[in-house]
Motif scaffolding. Structure first.
Motif, short mmCIF file in Angstrom:
data_model
loop_
_atom_site.label_atom_id
_atom_site.label_comp_id
_atom_site.label_asym_id
_atom_site.label_seq_id
_atom_site.Cartn_x
_atom_site.Cartn_y
_atom_site.Cartn_z
N ALA A 1 0.85 -1.19 0.00
CA ALA A 1 0.00 0.00 0.00
C ALA A 1 0.88 1.24 0.00
O ALA A 1 1.80 1.36 0.81
N THR A 2 0.61 2.14 -0.91
CA THR A 2 1.30 3.43 -0.99
C THR A 2 0.25 4.52 -0.96
O THR A 2 -0.36 4.84 -1.98
N GLY A 3 0.00 5.07 0.23
CA GLY A 3 -1.11 6.01 0.37
C GLY A 3 -2.41 5.28 0.08
O GLY A 3 -2.65 4.18 0.58
N PRO A 4 -3.29 5.84 -0.75
CA PRO A 4 -4.57 5.20 -1.03
C PRO A 4 -4.53 4.19 -2.17
O PRO A 4 -5.57 3.69 -2.58
N VAL A 5 -3.34 3.88 -2.71
CA VAL A 5 -3.26 2.98 -3.86
C VAL A 5 -2.48 1.73 -3.48
O VAL A 5 -1.69 1.72 -2.53
N TYR A 6 -2.72 0.67 -4.24
CA TYR A 6 -1.94 -0.56 -4.11
C TYR A 6 -0.91 -0.61 -5.24
O TYR A 6 -1.12 -0.05 -6.32
N GLN A 7 0.18 -1.31 -4.97
CA GLN A 7 1.19 -1.60 -5.99
C GLN A 7 1.65 -3.04 -5.80
O GLN A 7 1.59 -3.58 -4.69
N PHE A 8 2.13 -3.65 -6.87
CA PHE A 8 2.79 -4.93 -6.71
C PHE A 8 4.08 -4.71 -5.92
O PHE A 8 4.78 -3.72 -6.11
N ARG A 9 4.34 -5.66 -5.03
CA ARG A 9 5.52 -5.53 -4.18
C ARG A 9 6.79 -5.44 -5.01
O ARG A 9 7.71 -4.68 -4.69
N HIS A 10 6.86 -6.20 -6.08
CA HIS A 10 8.05 -6.22 -6.93
C HIS A 10 7.63 -5.91 -8.37
O HIS A 10 6.67 -6.50 -8.89
N VAL A 11 8.35 -5.01 -9.02
CA VAL A 11 8.06 -4.67 -10.40
C VAL A 11 8.20 -5.89 -11.29
O VAL A 11 7.40 -6.12 -12.20
N ARG A 12 9.20 -6.72 -11.02
CA ARG A 12 9.40 -7.91 -11.85
C ARG A 12 8.24 -8.88 -11.73
O ARG A 12 7.88 -9.55 -12.70
N LEU A 13 7.64 -8.95 -10.55
CA LEU A 13 6.47 -9.82 -10.40
C LEU A 13 5.31 -9.30 -11.24
O LEU A 13 4.61 -10.08 -11.90
N GLN A 14 5.09 -8.00 -11.24
CA GLN A 14 4.03 -7.43 -12.07
C GLN A 14 4.31 -7.70 -13.55
O GLN A 14 3.40 -8.09 -14.30
N GLU A 15 5.54 -7.50 -13.97
CA GLU A 15 5.88 -7.72 -15.37
C GLU A 15 5.70 -9.19 -15.75
O GLU A 15 5.22 -9.51 -16.85
N ARG A 16 6.08 -10.09 -14.87
CA ARG A 16 5.96 -11.52 -15.16
C ARG A 16 4.50 -11.94 -15.25
O ARG A 16 4.11 -12.71 -16.14
N LEU A 17 3.68 -11.44 -14.34
CA LEU A 17 2.26 -11.78 -14.36
C LEU A 17 1.55 -11.17 -15.57
O LEU A 17 0.58 -11.72 -16.07
N ALA A 18 2.04 -10.02 -16.02
CA ALA A 18 1.39 -9.35 -17.15
C ALA A 18 1.72 -10.00 -18.48
O ALA A 18 1.02 -9.76 -19.47
N ALA A 19 2.76 -10.84 -18.51
CA ALA A 19 3.15 -11.50 -19.76
C ALA A 19 2.05 -12.45 -20.20
O ALA A 19 1.39 -13.10 -19.38
N ASP A 20 1.85 -12.57 -21.51
CA ASP A 20 0.82 -13.46 -22.04
C ASP A 20 1.09 -14.91 -21.67
O ASP A 20 0.19 -15.68 -21.38
N ARG A 21 2.36 -15.28 -21.67
CA ARG A 21 2.72 -16.65 -21.28
C ARG A 21 4.14 -16.59 -20.73
O ARG A 21 4.95 -15.76 -21.15
N PRO A 22 4.47 -17.44 -19.78
CA PRO A 22 5.82 -17.45 -19.22
C PRO A 22 6.86 -17.70 -20.30
O PRO A 22 6.65 -18.47 -21.23
N THR A 23 7.99 -17.01 -20.16
CA THR A 23 9.10 -17.17 -21.11
C THR A 23 10.34 -17.61 -20.38
O THR A 23 10.45 -17.47 -19.19
#
Length: 701
Positions: free
Chosen positions: A679-701
């Motif tokens: 939590a950053t103020g009133p918003v949420y963020q993924f704890r790790h940028v790499r985790l967000q990028e990995r989850l956003a990928a269409d398929r694991p690489t």
């Protein structure tokens, strides 16, 4: 005097641009160098001492909890090592330490020696980092490093050390000289419109209830201007390049200590356009394999499994270039390894160089299993409320949506824009027409039982229901967040104005009607009753509640502009409870207070006509009118105009379309507690940028 640049103890890699010799703030000690001694100006006692102490308590509670969720403190923190950066991101070290200069921007904190080039030469760990923070003459510190280097975690640990140092000062005068560290993200700041002090004061008033109410913004500004607060600013690398340069330039003259956190690459690009004068750049070093082994061993049982023994021993004595050892140079990979593999897990499979030929392969494997591991039942822990499949499906959908928007911030009030608005509109149209329209149709037939009313009444109710649905549709695009609390709405000034308006109009109507011949004059109390809504609408229109009454007939006259011209420091009484405000707090405010006020608006409208109909017709007629008014106005102002309600309806729609949880806000908070979100103020963020990028990928690489 010898040229300090010729000193062999100098640490290279920084070139100074900008002033260091000026005094900023009542609590920044001005050190004037004379021939044999320094003279320090001791600040007088300040009435802000109690506010600063309470802010320190709130900040400590907030980040102790956050550090616990991140598992930064137990069983022992992961060793942090740093060195002066050799990248071209800041000025010369002599500009930051002010050695040989006539003046320094900030004096060292009580109990902290001045930071010198000799002390900085060999780098250090967390204790030495706090010594640099507290003893740096420029008060400008840059923490840089590659992605997933643990920069934010280091800033959190430094913040906790700074709070502990402040609490250790028993003398009030010494404690007043130690600023309260506050960690903020840089999102939402436009230096073209707000100075660093203006922006920071606004963030403090929004994120900490200590600064809500009358004078809260002024107190926050005073603390900043007097150097009683130091800002730890995270996320410089997450804003656009042009904006980064403007931010750095605007921070140049900030009157408080700064710790700026950024990825190294973005820091170098920013420095080509603007450099923070007098800043010292420290680079977070990779984790040593032996440190990683020791940290992992501390969380294992006294007799670890053979798999864990093999891994930790290999880290201590094996090849440091092995893919696993190289991957674990990142605190992110260490945290993921700790979370993914339980005490009896097959962690030694990561030593297989065929399956995991590179550090990236190790990290990707850990990222791909992070969500499943967080939601897998484990002995001694509460059973997760969501299955691993549901959690991963939901977080993937969120990550892809954020990637599409080009953002790291999950603003829950933008969720209604993630789905098509038509299904919600049709559902609200039908429900409001049936629930609200039935009493209104019965009332119309009771007042005028004719064929025209029989036909036009239901048609009118259908149209009114469509109007409620249109009100909801306006919340299907990104909205600014109205997060005022009841203390910001019912202020002393607005309540006084509402009372005066109510009493004056009620009295005036009583005397006016009493002059009319042949009229059945109701008593004085009756007029005060029917004009009470005018007082309520006056309060709402003049304050931050104007959006609630904006769609209520007869109650919204003049709504929408009065509050914007009022100064925050003149509006609200101070608050007693002080805490940090997170996404869940803002959600509860909207789902609770603003919904209640919407229904209260319906009650106010009911008082316009209900008593009059009851007096001149029958009590039943007045009651039916009152019920209709409450339902229609409550539906329009409290339900269809409520961001939290729109988000809840969108969550139901997402559940049917994407398989996400119905209680989406509850899931987000649960994911935060499982160390996947923050939590950053009133918003949420993924704890790790790499985790967000990995989850956003269409398929694991």
């Amino acid at each position: 005097m010898a040229d300090p640049s010729s000193d062999g103890a100098e640490v290279f890699g920084n070139t100074f641009h900008g002033p260091t010799a000026f005094q900023a703030g009542d609590h920044n000690t001005q050190n004037i160098q004379h021939t044999h001694h320094h003279t320090a100006l001791t600040p007088p006692p300040s009435p802000l001492d109690a506010t600063a102490d309470e802010l320190a308590r709130v900040i400590g509670a907030q980040w102790q909890e956050e550090a616990g969720l991140r598992q930064l403190l137990e069983p022992a923190p992961l060793p942090v090592r740093w060195r002066v950066s050799e990248r071209k991101v800041a000025g010369r070290v002599v500009g930051a330490t002010a050695e040989g200069a006539a003046r320094a921007r900030f004096g060292p904190l009580p109990g902290v020696p001045p930071a010198t080039r000799a002390r900085l030469r060999d780098g250090g760990g967390l204790p030495e980092l706090h010594a640099v923070y507290g003893g740096l003459a420029s008060g400008r510190l840059l923490l840089v490093g590659p992605p997933a280097a643990g920069k934010t975690a280091t800033a959190v640990l430094l913040l906790l050390d700074a709070l502990a140092h402040r609490a250790a000062q028993t003398a009030p005068a010494d404690r007043a000289r130690v600023p309260v560290p506050v960690l903020l993200s840089l999102d939402g700041w436009d230096p073209a419109h707000d100075t660093a002090t203006d922006w920071a004061a606004d963030r403090l008033t929004r994120e900490y209830t200590l600064f809500h109410g009358r004078g809260g913004g002024a107190r926050a500004r005073q603390l900043l201007e007097q150097g009683r607060i130091s800002l730890f600013l995270d996320g410089l690398d997450e804003v656009t390049g042009r904006l980064r340069g403007a931010m750095v330039s605007a921070l140049e003259t900030a009157p408080f200590r700064l710790v700026l956190v950024s990825r190294a690459r973005e820091a170098v690009l920013t420095a080509k356009k603007a450099r923070l004068g007098g800043a010292l750049a420290l680079e977070i070093q990779p984790v040593r394999p032996a440190d990683a082994a020791g940290y992992l061993s501390n969380r294992l049982p006294a007799a670890p499994s053979a798999a864990w023994q093999t891994v930790t021993e290999r880290l201590r004595t094996g090849d440091p270039a092995h893919p696993l050892a190289t991957a674990l140079a990142s605190p992110l990979a260490i945290a993921l390894l700790r979370d993914v593999y339980p005490d009896d897990g097959p962690v030694d499979e990561l030593l297989d160089s065929v399956r995991f030929p590179s550090p990236a392969a190790v990290e990707n494997h850990l990222l791909d299993h992070a969500v499943v591991a967080a939601y897998t039942p484990r002995p001694g822990h509460p059973r997760p409320r969501y299955s691993p499949e549901t959690a991963e499906r939901t977080l993937r959908h969120i990550a892809r949506r954020l990637a599409r928007d080009g953002s790291r911030d999950l603003r829950w009030w933008h969720i209604p824009g993630w789905t098509g608005q038509r299904p919600r509109m049709i559902a609200v149209w039908i429900v409001s027409t049936v629930v609200c329209g039935l009493p209104s149709t019965l009332l119309a037939l009771r007042l005028e039982p004719s064929l025209v009313i029989t036909v036009l009444g239901p048609l009118s109710m259908i149209g009114a229901g469509w109007g409620v649905a249109l009100r909801l549709a306006k919340l299907s695009v990104p909205q600014p967040l109205a997060s005022a609390g009841w203390r910001d709405i019912f202020t002393r000034e607005t309540v006084t104005a509402g009372l005066v308006q109510w009493l004056s109009i009620g009295t005036a109507l009583f005397w006016l009607v009493s002059l009319l011949p042949g009229f059945d004059h109701p008593p004085l109390w009756f007029w005060y009753l029917v004009t009470l809504p005018l007082g309520y609408s006056g309060v709402m229109v003049a304050g931050r509640g104007y959006e609630i009454v904006a769609y209520a007939p007869f109650l919204s006259v003049g709504a929408g502009r009065a509050y914007g011209r009022k100064r925050e420091s003149d509006t609200s009484p101070s608050v007693v409870d002080s805490r940090s405000v997170g996404p869940r707090d803002v959600w509860r405010h909207h789902i609770g207070l603003r919904l209640f006020l919407g229904l209260l608006t319906g009650c106010a409208l009911a008082l316009y006509g209900g008593p009059m109909l009851a007096w001149n017709q029958t009590p039943l007629t007045g009651a039916v009118f009152a019920l209709s008014a409450v339902l229609w106005t409550g539906a329009t102002s409290g339900l269809a105009g409520n961001l939290a309600v729109a988000t809840a309806l969108a969550a139901v729609q997402l559940h049917h379309e994407e398989g996400t949880p119905v209680r989406l806000m509850h899931f987000l908070e649960d994911a935060r507690r499982r160390n996947l979100l923050r939590a950053t103020g009133p918003v949420y963020q993924f704890r790790h940028v790499r985790l967000q990028e990995r989850l956003a990928a269409d398929r694991p690489t």
